[in-house]
Design a protein around this motif. Structure first.
Motif, short mmCIF file in Angstrom:
data_model
loop_
_atom_site.label_atom_id
_atom_site.label_comp_id
_atom_site.label_asym_id
_atom_site.label_seq_id
_atom_site.Cartn_x
_atom_site.Cartn_y
_atom_site.Cartn_z
N ASP A 160 3.26 66.94 57.55
CA ASP A 160 2.14 66.44 56.77
C ASP A 160 1.58 65.18 57.44
N LEU A 161 0.57 64.58 56.80
CA LEU A 161 -0.14 63.48 57.45
C LEU A 161 0.71 62.21 57.54
N THR A 162 1.57 61.96 56.56
CA THR A 162 2.43 60.78 56.64
C THR A 162 3.43 60.94 57.79
N GLN A 163 3.93 62.13 57.99
CA GLN A 163 4.85 62.37 59.10
C GLN A 163 4.12 62.26 60.44
N ALA A 164 2.89 62.77 60.48
CA ALA A 164 2.12 62.68 61.71
C ALA A 164 1.87 61.22 62.10
N GLU A 165 1.52 60.40 61.12
CA GLU A 165 1.28 58.98 61.40
C GLU A 165 2.56 58.28 61.86
N SER A 166 3.69 58.72 61.35
CA SER A 166 4.95 58.07 61.71
C SER A 166 5.38 58.36 63.15
N VAL A 167 4.80 59.40 63.76
CA VAL A 167 5.12 59.70 65.16
C VAL A 167 4.78 58.51 66.05
N ALA A 168 3.61 57.89 65.79
CA ALA A 168 3.21 56.70 66.56
C ALA A 168 4.17 55.55 66.31
N ASP A 169 4.66 55.43 65.07
CA ASP A 169 5.63 54.36 64.76
C ASP A 169 6.94 54.57 65.52
N VAL A 170 7.38 55.83 65.64
CA VAL A 170 8.61 56.11 66.38
C VAL A 170 8.46 55.67 67.84
N ILE A 171 7.30 55.92 68.41
CA ILE A 171 7.07 55.60 69.82
C ILE A 171 6.96 54.09 70.03
N HIS A 172 6.32 53.38 69.11
CA HIS A 172 5.98 51.98 69.34
C HIS A 172 6.86 50.98 68.59
N SER A 173 7.90 51.43 67.90
CA SER A 173 8.76 50.49 67.17
C SER A 173 9.36 49.47 68.12
N ALA A 174 9.31 48.18 67.72
CA ALA A 174 9.77 47.10 68.60
C ALA A 174 11.22 46.71 68.32
N ASN A 175 11.78 47.14 67.19
CA ASN A 175 13.17 46.81 66.92
C ASN A 175 13.84 47.97 66.19
N ARG A 176 15.15 47.85 66.05
CA ARG A 176 15.93 48.97 65.51
C ARG A 176 15.59 49.27 64.05
N ALA A 177 15.33 48.24 63.26
CA ALA A 177 15.00 48.46 61.84
C ALA A 177 13.69 49.25 61.72
N GLU A 178 12.69 48.89 62.52
CA GLU A 178 11.42 49.61 62.50
C GLU A 178 11.61 51.06 62.95
N LEU A 179 12.43 51.25 63.98
CA LEU A 179 12.67 52.60 64.49
C LEU A 179 13.36 53.46 63.44
#
Length: 467
Positions: free
Chosen positions: A126-145
């Motif tokens: 879904d769209l929330t999962q699609a948006e989270s793909v960018a977050d997985v790639i660009h997370s700067a720390n372990r908590a964000e990842l």
């Protein structure tokens, strides 16, 4: 979205052992046939790695000997037929291979985010999962990842689905009352306020978890400061494991602050080596350097006072340090560690008898290190990590980072507030039903159950090519 097959590199340009390219669409088998021959195309087995020699379809020149894997629709990332190729990581090979595939009829270069967009349109996420793909790639720390992975696995989607189901149920009952409004008495609203308030609290809880990407993208800042020639630059080099900063026995070698990146267990941080802060400036340039050191300290998330532990005047250093700056902890460097630990114990006993000797810890602690041998560096990194990457009480909590999702939640919350106000003042069933329709649409927009082309274009335009 057109029906053309798309191709793009999945890895950034540059020399590496292996690169990766992805092809997605109806022409995948033809791409295999053109590169590796008809026999290879006819014998494709999904998810099986194959070794082949890729040739340019027009010139028949050998491009590379490489591995490739075929994923049959719908069991692929995009839901279409997908081909992944793993050539050697020479940019010349990647470019030639990409050009050869693009030259095949029905194949074009992928647009930014197009693979993930096709995955959404084909029902793979879904769209929330699609948006989270960018977050997985660009997370700067372990908590964000970890949070990005929770979003990608559908944790937020499940919360929104539960809310949407509740709203749909209430909407259905309200619309039923509207249909029979002329045949029956006024609807009974007993217990409805509690239902609306529960929905409101659930929406509000998700909304309050929002963390803007601007604040998340800011890396934590740790600043080393102290007297000239205290060993700050040597400590930076020791933490990095390489000679990045110029080191000299001459006091005042560092005239401007030097910023580097350091990886801790929790993630990446900015580490700054400042010019030494003395009691008095030796000249105008020295005064300017110390001013800049104090300015960067004002921005610091973690202030580390570095003291020359080999100096017999270490006790004086504790007494004469800049009282306008309060360190999170103190590091004693450049000395025999056994001697320094004894010295620190004595000094702490003298200056803070109620506290007793302290090892490194989060606030006003002390730590002895040797930049030369590396002793104590692991403890220092651990202490820095504990301060800069504090653990949350509940590791299962998640937060949202999308401004679009935040806007949809605010719209839904406003709708519920209007419903509660009408319920108290003028509970007309038609108005309540209309408002709940708006709430339902706002929630459905979050997951993309309802979406427009403009919204999709805005989301995926920010993705990198190849994802």
């Amino acid at each position: 979205m057109d029906s053309l097959t798309i191709v793009a590199p999945m890895t950034p340009m540059g020399v590496s052992a292996v690169a990766a390219l992805r092809v997605s669409g109806s022409q995948v088998r033809r791409v295999v046939a053109e590169l590796f021959g008809e026999k290879a195309a006819s014998s494709l087995v999904p998810r099986m790695a194959n070794l082949g020699t890729a040739r340019d379809p027009k010139s028949h020149k050998v491009l590379d000997s490489l591995l490739y894997i075929y994923f049959a629709a719908p069991n692929s990332y995009t839901g279409e037929d997908v081909l992944e190729l793993y050539p050697h990581g020479n940019p010349l090979i990647v470019r030639d291979l990409l050009q050869a595939i693009r030259g095949i009829e029905g194949v074009r270069l992928a647009e930014p985010g197009e693979y993930t967009r096709r995955a959404f349109l084909n029902g793979k996420m879904d769209l929330t999962q699609a948006e989270s793909v960018a977050d997985v790639i660009h997370s700067a720390n372990r908590a964000e990842l970890e949070n990005a992975h929770r979003l990608l696995s559908g944790a937020l989607s499940k919360k929104i689905a539960t809310l949407t189901a509740q709203v749909k149920d209430i909407s259905a009952r309200l619309e039923l009352d509207v249909d029979f409004a002329e045949e029956e008495a006024d609807p009974d609203y007993n217990g409805w306020q509690e239902k609306f308030e529960n929905i409101r609290e659930s929406i509000k809880a998700i909304l309050e978890s929002f963390r803007g990407k601007a604040s998340l993208s800011r890396l934590p800042l740790a600043v080393l400061y102290g007297a000239p020639n205290a060993g700050k630059s040597s400590l930076v080099n020791a933490l990095l494991g390489e000679d990045r900063v110029l080191v000299s026995n001459v006091p005042g070698t560092t005239r401007d602050f030097v910023e580097v990146r350091l990886f801790l267990d929790g993630g990446e941080i900015r580490l700054v080596d400042t010019a030494g802060i003395a009691d008095k400036a030796t000249d105008e340039l020295d005064a300017l350097s110390m001013k800049k050191s104090r300015e960067i300290l004002d921005e610091a998330d973690l202030k580390i006072l570095v003291v020359d532990g080999s100096d017999e005047r270490t006790g004086g250093a504790l007494q004469t340090r800049d009282e306008t700056v309060h360190p999170d902890f103190t590091v004693y460097s450049k000395c025999d560690l056994a001697v320094v630990r004894q010295k620190v114990t004595e000094l702490v006993d003298v200056h803070q008898p109620d506290q007793g000797p302290r090892a490194c810890r989060g606030a006003e602690g002390s730590l002895s290190i040797s930049s030369k041998t590396g002793e104590g560096l692991a403890e220092l990194k651990s202490a820095m990590n504990a301060v800069l990457f504090k653990k949350t009480e509940n590791a299962e909590d998640l937060w949202i980072t999308s401004e679009r999702e935040k806007s949809c939640l605010e719209e839904a919350l406003a709708g519920v507030d209007r419903v509660l106000a009408q319920l108290r003042e003028n509970p007309a069933v038609e108005l309540l039903a209309f408002e709940m329709q708006l709430v339902r649409r706002a929630l459905q927009s979050i997951t993309g159950e309802i979406s427009s082309e403009d919204v999709l274009q805005s989301i995926f335009a920010g993705f990198c090519i190849g994802k």
